[in-house]
Write a protein that holds these residues in place. Sequence first.
Motif, mmCIF file in Angstrom:
data_model
loop_
_atom_site.group_PDB
_atom_site.id
_atom_site.type_symbol
_atom_site.label_atom_id
_atom_site.label_comp_id
_atom_site.label_asym_id
_atom_site.label_seq_id
_atom_site.Cartn_x
_atom_site.Cartn_y
_atom_site.Cartn_z
ATOM 1 N N SER A 43 -41.857 -7.932 15.840
ATOM 2 C CA SER A 43 -42.859 -7.078 16.476
ATOM 3 C C SER A 43 -42.312 -5.678 16.689
ATOM 4 O O SER A 43 -41.103 -5.445 16.668
ATOM 5 N N ARG A 44 -43.215 -4.736 16.924
ATOM 6 C CA ARG A 44 -42.812 -3.346 17.145
ATOM 7 C C ARG A 44 -41.981 -3.206 18.407
ATOM 8 O O ARG A 44 -41.074 -2.376 18.477
ATOM 9 N N ALA A 87 -42.259 -7.336 10.329
ATOM 10 C CA ALA A 87 -40.833 -7.608 10.487
ATOM 11 C C ALA A 87 -39.970 -6.413 10.125
ATOM 12 O O ALA A 87 -40.331 -5.575 9.302
ATOM 13 N N ALA A 88 -38.808 -6.354 10.775
ATOM 14 C CA ALA A 88 -37.803 -5.335 10.472
ATOM 15 C C ALA A 88 -36.433 -5.976 10.594
ATOM 16 O O ALA A 88 -36.255 -7.014 11.246
ATOM 17 N N VAL A 89 -35.435 -5.354 9.969
ATOM 18 C CA VAL A 89 -34.064 -5.830 10.022
ATOM 19 C C VAL A 89 -33.249 -4.868 10.868
ATOM 20 O O VAL A 89 -33.231 -3.657 10.598
ATOM 21 N N LEU A 90 -32.583 -5.388 11.893
ATOM 22 C CA LEU A 90 -31.780 -4.568 12.793
ATOM 23 C C LEU A 90 -30.300 -4.856 12.599
ATOM 24 O O LEU A 90 -29.897 -6.004 12.375
ATOM 25 N N GLY A 99 -35.831 -15.609 21.278
ATOM 26 C CA GLY A 99 -36.732 -14.587 21.789
ATOM 27 C C GLY A 99 -37.643 -13.974 20.747
ATOM 28 O O GLY A 99 -37.878 -12.770 20.773
ATOM 29 N N GLY A 100 -38.134 -14.784 19.826
ATOM 30 C CA GLY A 100 -39.026 -14.265 18.803
ATOM 31 C C GLY A 100 -38.329 -13.529 17.686
ATOM 32 O O GLY A 100 -38.975 -12.895 16.842
ATOM 33 N N ALA A 101 -37.003 -13.610 17.650
ATOM 34 C CA ALA A 101 -36.222 -12.969 16.593
ATOM 35 C C ALA A 101 -35.358 -14.014 15.903
ATOM 36 O O ALA A 101 -35.112 -15.097 16.431
ATOM 37 N N LEU A 102 -34.894 -13.674 14.719
ATOM 38 C CA LEU A 102 -34.024 -14.568 13.952
ATOM 39 C C LEU A 102 -32.695 -13.854 13.746
ATOM 40 O O LEU A 102 -32.638 -12.783 13.134
ATOM 41 N N ARG A 103 -31.634 -14.426 14.265
ATOM 42 C CA ARG A 103 -30.319 -13.823 14.142
ATOM 43 C C ARG A 103 -29.581 -14.431 12.955
ATOM 44 O O ARG A 103 -29.516 -15.652 12.818
ATOM 45 N N VAL A 131 -32.599 -0.952 10.120
ATOM 46 C CA VAL A 131 -32.013 -0.534 8.849
ATOM 47 C C VAL A 131 -32.954 -0.809 7.670
ATOM 48 O O VAL A 131 -32.833 -0.179 6.618
ATOM 49 N N PHE A 132 -33.894 -1.750 7.849
ATOM 50 C CA PHE A 132 -34.900 -2.020 6.828
ATOM 51 C C PHE A 132 -36.232 -2.333 7.509
ATOM 52 O O PHE A 132 -36.284 -3.125 8.448
ATOM 53 N N ASP A 133 -37.300 -1.692 7.033
ATOM 54 C CA ASP A 133 -38.646 -1.914 7.545
ATOM 55 C C ASP A 133 -39.413 -2.716 6.508
ATOM 56 O O ASP A 133 -39.640 -2.251 5.389
ATOM 57 N N LEU A 134 -39.799 -3.943 6.877
ATOM 58 C CA LEU A 134 -40.463 -4.839 5.928
ATOM 59 C C LEU A 134 -41.964 -4.894 6.126
ATOM 60 O O LEU A 134 -42.634 -5.753 5.549
ATOM 61 N N ARG A 135 -42.516 -3.997 6.943
ATOM 62 C CA ARG A 135 -43.966 -3.987 7.173
ATOM 63 C C ARG A 135 -44.715 -3.669 5.882
ATOM 64 O O ARG A 135 -44.394 -2.709 5.178
#
Length: 265
Positions: A115-116, A39-42, A92-96, A48-52
């Motif tokens: 996902s990447r 997961a990442a935060v956009l 679409g597989g994302a959480l807003r 803006v944040f990479d949670l991998r």
Amino acid sequence: MLACMSPPRVSSADKFVAQQDSGQIALLIEEFLAQHAEAAVLEDGKVVFDLRGGAAGQAKYSISTEHDRCTLHLWSEERNLVRRVVAVTERGGALRLATLRFGQAQTKLLELVGSREQRTPTTRETARSRYVKVLERVLGRAFDGWTCEGFRSAMDLEKSFGPAYARGVMVRGNQAWAVIGVNENETMTTVDGILTVGILWLHDCRERAGGKRLYQGLRVIVPRGMAGLTLSRMAWLSEEAAQWELWELQQSTEELTERDGASSG
């Protein structure tokens, strides 16, 4: 940190769901992050944040539901962010996430992607970004002596401005026009909805100007051959409230043509 509860699932419709309490919001976020190891935060389409797990500079997060508010805290070596999450929606597989900064009333959108492939802007977002630049260039050529200001397509949840519509202002001295446009890759339904959003945009521009600028009216820009319904609707607008102009843009040639409301029958 989170209370044990089993709230109903949020609808996957492309809108934020009303009446979500802090526990429901927090659980949806926790479940999403637990299911997506990459997961990442956009924000505004940028990571803006990479949670991998195991990623260099991996960010961390915490979620609190104290005082019946869902507070999301994200931090890394580069930045720190604390936001109150007021609503979430799955798409679409994302959480807003509709979020608020403390002390501010304007909602800001954050997006959790799993996902990447989702870490880069989508084709649609890229088309919208390019359209803003095309629109500024075309208007600059077509209206000599006028300056384009603040053109953007970013979502503004508080004022119901979606990312499908590019909006900005054109200024000459203390005179101004509100401008709204939509690119040729959007659906016909989106194109036909531009006038309603444009009227809201003109009203917002006038309110923010506070009389320092005289907004003469609204310029609406639609793709070539897609102006029919908007033209017929503009015939019903009050000429005393504002001036109304409708233009068609051929993006491939950057040709701008005005449509005459008197010819709509």
